[in-house]
Design a protein around this motif. Structure first.
Motif, short mmCIF file in Angstrom:
data_model
loop_
_atom_site.label_atom_id
_atom_site.label_comp_id
_atom_site.label_asym_id
_atom_site.label_seq_id
_atom_site.Cartn_x
_atom_site.Cartn_y
_atom_site.Cartn_z
N SER A 1 24.36 55.04 62.19
CA SER A 1 23.82 54.73 63.51
C SER A 1 24.73 55.23 64.62
O SER A 1 24.28 55.49 65.72
N GLU B 1 16.62 55.74 62.86
CA GLU B 1 15.41 55.03 63.28
C GLU B 1 14.17 55.63 62.63
O GLU B 1 13.27 54.92 62.19
N THR B 2 14.11 56.95 62.54
CA THR B 2 12.98 57.62 61.91
C THR B 2 12.87 57.23 60.44
O THR B 2 11.79 56.91 59.95
N ARG C 1 11.67 53.58 60.15
CA ARG C 1 10.23 53.48 60.40
C ARG C 1 9.42 54.00 59.23
O ARG C 1 8.41 53.44 58.86
N LYS D 1 9.38 41.20 64.00
CA LYS D 1 8.03 41.23 64.55
C LYS D 1 7.04 41.95 63.63
O LYS D 1 5.91 41.54 63.47
N THR E 1 4.09 46.61 67.70
CA THR E 1 5.27 46.42 68.53
C THR E 1 6.53 46.49 67.69
O THR E 1 7.51 47.12 68.09
N TYR F 1 6.85 48.03 64.84
CA TYR F 1 6.99 49.39 64.30
C TYR F 1 7.57 50.34 65.34
O TYR F 1 8.38 51.19 65.01
N LYS F 2 7.15 50.16 66.60
CA LYS F 2 7.62 51.05 67.65
C LYS F 2 9.10 50.87 67.93
O LYS F 2 9.78 51.81 68.29
N SER F 3 9.61 49.65 67.78
CA SER F 3 11.00 49.40 68.14
C SER F 3 11.71 48.62 67.04
O SER F 3 11.90 47.42 67.17
N PRO F 4 12.09 49.30 65.95
CA PRO F 4 12.86 48.59 64.93
C PRO F 4 14.22 48.22 65.49
O PRO F 4 14.78 48.93 66.32
N ARG F 5 14.74 47.11 65.05
CA ARG F 5 16.01 46.63 65.56
C ARG F 5 17.14 47.13 64.68
O ARG F 5 17.18 46.89 63.50
N LYS G 1 24.24 50.12 67.58
CA LYS G 1 23.79 51.38 68.14
C LYS G 1 24.64 51.66 69.37
O LYS G 1 24.44 51.09 70.42
#
Length: 170
Positions: A21, A29-30, A33, A96, A145, A147-151, A155
Motif C-alpha cells: 500500500s 485497491e484494484t 476489488r 459495507k 458503496t 465496492y467503490k471504496s474498499p478500506r 495508505k
C-alpha cells in the motif's frame, strides 16, 4: 500448524499488504476489488440459501410457545434487539460491502420462502415481499458503496528519509 505459526504467517501477509500500500496503492485497491468481485456471488448464494432454509424452517414449526416466552420477557428482548442493532451498525460501517451482501441474501431467502408459502401467509406475505424488495435495493446500494471504496488499513505516500518534517498530515 500451531497458533503461533498461523499468527506469524498472518502478520507477514498483513505486513506485505502494508508495504504494497506504500508503494502501489492503486494496484492494491484494484486487486482487492477484483477479489471482492470474485467471491461475492458465492457468498451471496450461500447466504441466500441459509436464510431461505431458516425461513422455511420457521414456517413448518409451531412457534406459539416461543412467542409466548418472548412476550413474557419483552424488556430483555428489546434490549437484545438494541444491542444486536448496534453491533450490526458497527459491522456495516466497517464492512459495507459484506453487510449489503447479507441484506441482499436475506431478502432473496425471505422472498423465496414467502412466495412458496403465499397461500398460508396471505396479504401479510405479499406485503413482506414488497419489504424484501426494499431491503434488496438497500443491500445493493451498500454493496456498491463498499465496492467503490474498499478500506485500506494503511495508505500513505512514500517519503524519503529527509522529508519527514515537510510532509503534511492527511
Amino acid at each position: 500448524m500451531s497458533r503461533k505459526s498461523l499468527r506469524l504467517a498472518r502478520a507477514r501477509v498483513f505486513q506485505q499488504l502494508i508495504d504494497r500500500s506504500k508503494t502501489d496503492p492503486v494496484g492494491l485497491e484494484t486487486d482487492l476489488r477484483r477479489w471482492q468481485y470474485i467471491k461475492a456471488p458465492f457468498l451471496l448464494a450461500l447466504a441466500a440459501w441459509m436464510f431461505q432454509e431458516a425461513v422455511k424452517f420457521t414456517f413448518t414449526q409451531d412457534l406459539s410457545m416461543y412467542f409466548k416466552a418472548v412476550s413474557d420477557y419483552a424488556w430483555y428482548v428489546t434490549t437484545a434487539t438494541l444491542l444486536i442493532g448496534l453491533a450490526l451498525y458497527v459491522f456495516r460501517e466497517k464492512n459495507k460491502f459484506y453487510y449489503g451482501l447479507i441484506e441482499v441474501s436475506f431478502s432473496i431467502g425471505l422472498t423465496y420462502a414467502l412466495v412458496s408459502h403465499l397461500n398460508e401467509t396471505g396479504l401479510g406475505g405479499a406485503l413482506a415481499v414488497g419489504g424484501a424488495i426494499y431491503v434488496t435495493v438497500r443491500g445493493l446500494d451498500n454493496m456498491w458503496t463498499g465496492y467503490k471504496s474498499p478500506r485500506l488499513r494503511y495508505k500513505e505516500e512514500p517519503t524519503t528519509e529527509g522529508d519527514e518534517d515537510t510532509r503534511t498530515p492527511q
